[in-house]
Write an enzyme that holds these catalytic residues in place. Structure first.
Site, short mmCIF file in Angstrom:
data_model
loop_
_atom_site.label_atom_id
_atom_site.label_comp_id
_atom_site.label_asym_id
_atom_site.label_seq_id
_atom_site.Cartn_x
_atom_site.Cartn_y
_atom_site.Cartn_z
N TYR A 41 0.65 -1.28 -0.07
CA TYR A 41 0.06 0.04 0.02
C TYR A 41 0.95 1.24 0.00
O TYR A 41 1.43 1.77 1.03
CB TYR A 41 -0.85 -0.09 1.08
N HIS A 126 0.09 -12.38 1.49
CA HIS A 126 -0.85 -10.97 0.62
C HIS A 126 -1.06 -11.83 -0.74
O HIS A 126 0.21 -11.91 -1.57
CB HIS A 126 -0.02 -10.00 0.64
#
Length: 337
Positions: A41, A126
């Site tokens: 992110y 992830h």
């Protein structure tokens, strides 16, 4: 409700440091004591901003649950593109997939430095799965199970991590992982919402059998359950609507229109129903909303606490819009006059 920190990593648009810190502070004030972030992110920006915001708020250990992710390493790059992988005005770093033992250990150490802490409560692997990796998925999954999973298990055993699991956009890969290893839970993005409940069939029951909790991310399915499709700007085509990170197909637009019509019958905002619906399932312990400003925090908190009559949920079930196995929120008791 948890705070999803992808937006403060400049998801789609740049945010100032001040706005990012104010947003985290507003979330804490509103009682959102779970924060999820990731190296991906903003290529470290989200984690760094979360670390600074928590330090400024003088949050003591144990007051907030923090999760971050492994599976990508950030390596230097010469690019100066204003938007990369959906993130704007980011550091000159490029995310590179690495689910190996050494890659996970290195990623985790770098995350701790950005977060300014010596441990995290939850660590997710992830974006495993065919949706992300296509034909490379079998090799990536093998790399993770033979390397990264071992690293995560060791981090948990050492006390540097409280719980481990997968953060994914596909319930199928979470189910496959649970059949191959021992995971505490999963962060499932967008796959148990008002628009889709396929996870009810086998995945959520398996989680119940194995004692694994699920955090539901992406409750708005990339935005369409927040904006709806009947507002003038949307209905006219001037404002595009997104589903699963892409322009919404007509079948999804039609289904959302049905949901909005029923909501209008019972005076229920679509976004409020979208936030509250997944939270009713006993395996889902938190609903994670990505928020980019104090105003969005306030609005989401309002939606999560909006009273929704039981008749609304009954209407959705009667019209075949939610899975028969999906629990629905209980309406609050009517106060005596």
């Amino acid at each position: 409700m948890g705070f999803g920190a992808a937006p403060i990593g400049n998801l789609y648009q740049p945010l100032s440091d001040a706005q990012a810190y104010a947003t985290v502070t507003a979330a804490l004030t509103a009682g959102m004591h779970y924060i999820d972030t990731a190296p991906h992110y903003g290529f470290g920006l989200s984690e760094s901003r979360v670390g600074v915001a928590l330090a400024r708020a003088s949050v003591a250990a144990g007051q907030v649950v923090i999760s971050t992710k492994v599976g990508r390493l950030l390596v230097p790059t010469n690019t100066n593109a204003p938007l990369r992988h959906g993130f704007a005005d980011t550091p000159a770093l490029e995310p590179v997939f690495d689910y190996s033992y050494d890659g996970v250990m290195r990623s985790f150490a770098e995350s701790l430095a950005r977060l300014r802490c010596d441990k995290v409560d939850i660590l997710w692997a992830h974006d495993l799965g065919p949706l992300t990796h296509g034909a490379d998925h079998p090799a990536r999954f093998r790399e993770f199970m033979e390397g990264g999973y071992r690293a995560m298990s060791e981090l948990k055993a050492s006390g540097q991590v409280g719980a481990i699991g997968l953060g994914a956009n596909e319930w199928q890969i979470c189910e496959a992982a649970l059949r191959h290893g021992d995971f505490d839970g999963f962060l499932l993005a967008g796959r148990y919402t008002l628009l889709e409940q396929g996870a009810c069939d086998t995945f959520l029951p398996l989680c119940a059998q194995r004692g694994a909790s699920v955090i539901l991310g992406g409750p708005f399915n990339s935005g369409i359950l927040a904006t709806g499709v009947t507002a003038p700007a949307v209905a006219s085509g001037k404002q595009p609507v997104y589903y699963n990170y892409e322009l919404a197909p007509q079948s999804i637009i039609d289904r959302v229109a049905q949901l909005e019509r029923i909501g209008a019958e019972f005076n229920v905002p679509l976004a409020a129903a979208a936030l509250q619906f997944p939270a009713a399932h006993p395996q889902i312990c938190s609903v994670l909303a990505g928020l980019a400003s104090p105003e969005q925090v306030q609005q989401a908190n309002h939606w999560m606490n909006t009273a929704i009559p039981a008749e609304y949920w009954q209407a959705l079930r009667q019209r075949g819009l939610i899975h028969l196995a999906s629990p629905v929120p209980s309406a609050p008791p009517v106060p005596e006059k």
